[in-house]
Design a protein around this motif. Structure first.
Motif, PDB file in Angstrom:
ATOM      1  N   PRO A  56      68.660  13.236  76.098  1.00 13.95           N
ATOM      2  CA  PRO A  56      68.905  14.582  76.135  1.00 13.95           C
ATOM      3  C   PRO A  56      67.432  14.984  76.902  1.00 13.95           C
ATOM      4  CG  PRO A  56      69.944  14.000  74.362  1.00 13.95           C
ATOM      5  CD  PRO A  56      69.379  12.902  74.629  1.00 13.95           C
ATOM      6  N   MET A  57      66.201  14.408  76.230  1.00 17.37           N
ATOM      7  CA  MET A  57      64.927  14.975  76.649  1.00 17.37           C
ATOM      8  C   MET A  57      64.802  14.459  78.064  1.00 17.37           C
ATOM      9  SD  MET A  57      61.289  13.672  75.158  1.00 17.37           S
ATOM     10  CE  MET A  57      61.175  11.966  75.858  1.00 17.37           C
ATOM     11  N   TYR A  58      65.067  13.360  78.541  1.00 12.51           N
ATOM     12  CA  TYR A  58      64.827  13.039  79.892  1.00 12.51           C
ATOM     13  C   TYR A  58      66.042  13.544  80.952  1.00 12.51           C
ATOM     14  CZ  TYR A  58      61.150   9.857  78.482  1.00 12.51           C
ATOM     15  OH  TYR A  58      60.176   9.538  77.933  1.00 12.51           O
ATOM     16  N   PHE A  59      67.167  13.689  80.419  1.00 11.03           N
ATOM     17  CA  PHE A  59      68.079  14.654  81.102  1.00 11.03           C
ATOM     18  C   PHE A  59      67.534  15.969  81.562  1.00 11.03           C
ATOM     19  CE2 PHE A  59      71.769  17.443  81.171  1.00 11.03           C
ATOM     20  CZ  PHE A  59      72.429  17.105  82.328  1.00 11.03           C
ATOM     21  N   PHE A  60      66.917  16.732  80.615  1.00 12.92           N
ATOM     22  CA  PHE A  60      66.306  17.927  80.942  1.00 12.92           C
ATOM     23  C   PHE A  60      65.074  17.873  81.686  1.00 12.92           C
ATOM     24  CE2 PHE A  60      68.114  19.361  76.582  1.00 12.92           C
ATOM     25  CZ  PHE A  60      69.201  19.997  77.185  1.00 12.92           C
ATOM     26  N   ARG A 120      63.595  19.647  71.417  1.00 12.51           N
ATOM     27  CA  ARG A 120      62.462  19.476  70.529  1.00 12.51           C
ATOM     28  C   ARG A 120      62.455  19.842  69.182  1.00 12.51           C
ATOM     29  NH1 ARG A 120      61.472  15.107  71.552  1.00 12.51           N
ATOM     30  NH2 ARG A 120      63.203  15.278  72.371  1.00 12.51           N
ATOM     31  N   TYR A 121      63.131  21.119  69.074  1.00 10.47           N
ATOM     32  CA  TYR A 121      63.099  21.507  67.710  1.00 10.47           C
ATOM     33  C   TYR A 121      64.290  20.616  67.057  1.00 10.47           C
ATOM     34  CZ  TYR A 121      65.722  24.222  64.192  1.00 10.47           C
ATOM     35  OH  TYR A 121      66.374  24.512  62.948  1.00 10.47           O
ATOM     36  N   VAL A 122      65.423  20.336  67.619  1.00 12.88           N
ATOM     37  CA  VAL A 122      66.392  19.639  66.900  1.00 12.88           C
ATOM     38  C   VAL A 122      65.875  18.171  66.731  1.00 12.88           C
ATOM     39  CG1 VAL A 122      68.879  18.753  67.009  1.00 12.88           C
ATOM     40  CG2 VAL A 122      68.276  20.842  67.972  1.00 12.88           C
ATOM     41  N   ALA A 123      65.222  17.687  67.577  1.00 13.03           N
ATOM     42  CA  ALA A 123      64.578  16.421  67.348  1.00 13.03           C
ATOM     43  C   ALA A 123      63.765  16.158  66.148  1.00 13.03           C
ATOM     44  CB  ALA A 123      63.779  15.835  68.642  1.00 13.03           C
ATOM     45  N   VAL A 124      62.723  17.073  65.879  1.00 11.59           N
ATOM     46  CA  VAL A 124      61.808  17.100  65.006  1.00 11.59           C
ATOM     47  C   VAL A 124      62.341  17.656  63.315  1.00 11.59           C
ATOM     48  CG1 VAL A 124      59.687  17.991  64.141  1.00 11.59           C
ATOM     49  CG2 VAL A 124      60.096  17.259  66.663  1.00 11.59           C
ATOM     50  N   CYS A 125      63.148  18.671  63.607  1.00 11.58           N
ATOM     51  CA  CYS A 125      63.613  19.574  62.501  1.00 11.58           C
ATOM     52  C   CYS A 125      64.928  18.846  61.817  1.00 11.58           C
ATOM     53  CB  CYS A 125      63.467  20.761  62.591  1.00 11.58           C
ATOM     54  SG  CYS A 125      62.082  21.781  63.020  1.00 11.58           S
ATOM     55  N   ARG A 126      66.007  18.524  62.634  1.00 14.17           N
ATOM     56  CA  ARG A 126      67.118  17.943  62.264  1.00 14.17           C
ATOM     57  C   ARG A 126      67.302  16.614  63.044  1.00 14.17           C
ATOM     58  NH1 ARG A 126      71.495  22.450  63.262  1.00 14.17           N
ATOM     59  NH2 ARG A 126      72.674  20.966  62.136  1.00 14.17           N
ATOM     60  N   SER A 131      71.866  13.522  67.247  1.00 15.39           N
ATOM     61  CA  SER A 131      72.924  12.798  68.486  1.00 15.39           C
ATOM     62  C   SER A 131      74.108  13.881  68.529  1.00 15.39           C
ATOM     63  CB  SER A 131      73.099  11.395  68.020  1.00 15.39           C
ATOM     64  OG  SER A 131      73.770  11.539  66.674  1.00 15.39           O
ATOM     65  N   GLN A 132      74.524  14.490  67.102  1.00 13.07           N
ATOM     66  CA  GLN A 132      75.639  15.422  67.297  1.00 13.07           C
ATOM     67  C   GLN A 132      75.134  16.584  67.856  1.00 13.07           C
ATOM     68  OE1 GLN A 132      76.414  15.504  62.962  1.00 13.07           O
ATOM     69  NE2 GLN A 132      77.449  13.482  63.026  1.00 13.07           N
ATOM     70  N   VAL A 133      74.293  17.270  67.390  1.00  9.35           N
ATOM     71  CA  VAL A 133      74.039  18.653  67.912  1.00  9.35           C
ATOM     72  C   VAL A 133      73.609  18.546  69.432  1.00  9.35           C
ATOM     73  CG1 VAL A 133      72.292  20.736  67.955  1.00  9.35           C
ATOM     74  CG2 VAL A 133      72.966  19.382  65.896  1.00  9.35           C
ATOM     75  N   MET A 134      72.873  17.468  69.892  1.00  9.42           N
ATOM     76  CA  MET A 134      72.509  17.462  71.336  1.00  9.42           C
ATOM     77  C   MET A 134      73.327  16.347  72.181  1.00  9.42           C
ATOM     78  SD  MET A 134      70.300  19.864  71.753  1.00  9.42           S
ATOM     79  CE  MET A 134      69.881  19.626  73.266  1.00  9.42           C
ATOM     80  N   SER A 135      74.667  16.616  71.933  1.00 11.76           N
ATOM     81  CA  SER A 135      75.672  15.782  72.576  1.00 11.76           C
ATOM     82  C   SER A 135      75.246  15.839  74.138  1.00 11.76           C
ATOM     83  CB  SER A 135      76.997  15.823  72.076  1.00 11.76           C
ATOM     84  OG  SER A 135      77.221  17.287  72.550  1.00 11.76           O
ATOM     85  N   TRP A 136      75.977  14.897  75.045  1.00 13.31           N
ATOM     86  CA  TRP A 136      76.137  15.048  76.164  1.00 13.31           C
ATOM     87  C   TRP A 136      76.761  16.382  76.865  1.00 13.31           C
ATOM     88  CZ3 TRP A 136      72.556  13.416  79.218  1.00 13.31           C
ATOM     89  CH2 TRP A 136      71.943  12.007  78.895  1.00 13.31           C
TER      90      TRP A 136
END
Length: 298
Positions: A56-60, A120-126, A131-136
């Motif tokens: 997701p990070m590199y997609f953005f 970034r919030y999801v990556a650090v805090c959750r 992988s579930q929250v930031m699905s494709w």
């Protein structure tokens, strides 16, 4: 009523300097533009072709690179044309079109940075649910929303510009066309347009600003609760590149839209405009590349 002659062209700020200096500026801005296009295109190519960057990070980041490349292309080729031909006039309709795309890409970039803050919030805090929250599916929906939402402000501005008559003076004290500059050369009452600028642009600007920086408040709180210094360092390292890009973007916006357009500040405003439209799109891929190199070095 006094007869008013509508203008068909605008005169951008010319550079009253010698030919040699103009040639140096032309070469400098040409190199900056070519490097901007190359570096951002390289990021897009790497994100598309490298399997380990299909996150997701590199997609953005790939979408941000395309925005930066497009944003720079709205202003740089025209500036290079003016520098090479010494012709600083532009058709009024071209000026309006340039304003539309400048506003569109700037708005879209602000929304994209906000989406990246959430990532970034999801990556650090959750991290366990990342992988579930930031699905494709979620990432695709966010990016689609960004690209379409960016059209809202410029379309509103264009619609309200239709009620104005432009009769001069047709001088714009900058290198490119933006909405405040167009309002200055109108001979129609622009009160409604200024209200729309502050209400629509201001409201959405505040909303996007809050949604961009509030996740970092949560991130900093989460990082401070980490017991080890190595853990804090690794958590911060996932955000430093994006936070740096966000700060550069908003500092530039602050100077362009919030600093008064007084005559003694025009030089500063022009320098910041150059930074905002030409230098920043080049810095963004360099910042992310540097962060990547440091990660490999650790």
């Amino acid at each position: 009523m006094v007869n008013q002659t509508s203008i068909t062209s605008v005169l951008l700020m010319s550079l009253a300097i010698n030919q040699e200096t103009l040639s140096v500026l032309f070469i400098f801005f040409l190199l900056v533009y070519l490097m901007t296009v190359f570096s951002n295109f390289l990021i897009i190519l790497l994100v598309v072709t490298c399997a380990h960057l299909h996150t997701p990070m590199y997609f953005f980041l790939g979408n941000l690179a395309f925005l930066d490349m497009s944003y720079s292309s709205v202003t740089a080729p025209r500036l290079l044309f003016h520098l090479s031909t010494h012709r600083w006039s532009m058709a009024l309709q071209e000026c309006i079109v340039q304003m539309f795309f400048l506003t569109y890409f700037a708005s879209s970039e602000a929304y994209m940075l906000s989406a990246m803050s959430y990532d970034r919030y999801v990556a650090v805090c959750r991290p366990l649910h990342y992988s579930q929250v930031m699905s494709w599916g979620t990432c695709t929906e966010l990016v689609t929303l960004v690209w379409f939402s960016g059209l809202f402000i410029p379309i509103i501005y264009i619609l309200f510009l239709q009620r104005l008559t432009f009769c001069g003076p047709n001088f714009i004290p900058n290198f490119c066309c933006d909405l405040p500059s167009l309002l200055q050369i109108s001979c129609t009452d622009t009160t409604i347009n200024v209200l729309v600028l502050f209400i629509v642009g201001g409201f959405l600007g505040i909303v996007v600003f809050v949604t961009t920086f509030y996740p970092y408040v949560r991130i900093f709180r989460a990082v401070l609760r980490i017991g080890t210094s190595d853990g804090k360092s690794k958590a911060f390292s996932t955000c430093t590149s994006h936070l740096t890009v966000v700060l550069i973007f908003y500092i530039s916006v602050f100077f362009i839209y919030l600093v008064p357009n007084a005559s003694n500040l025009r030089a500063l405003n022009q320098v910041v405009t150059i930074m905002y439209t030409l230098i920043t799109p080049l810095l963004n891929p360099l910042i992310y590349s540097l962060r990547r190199c440091l990660d490999y070095g650790d």
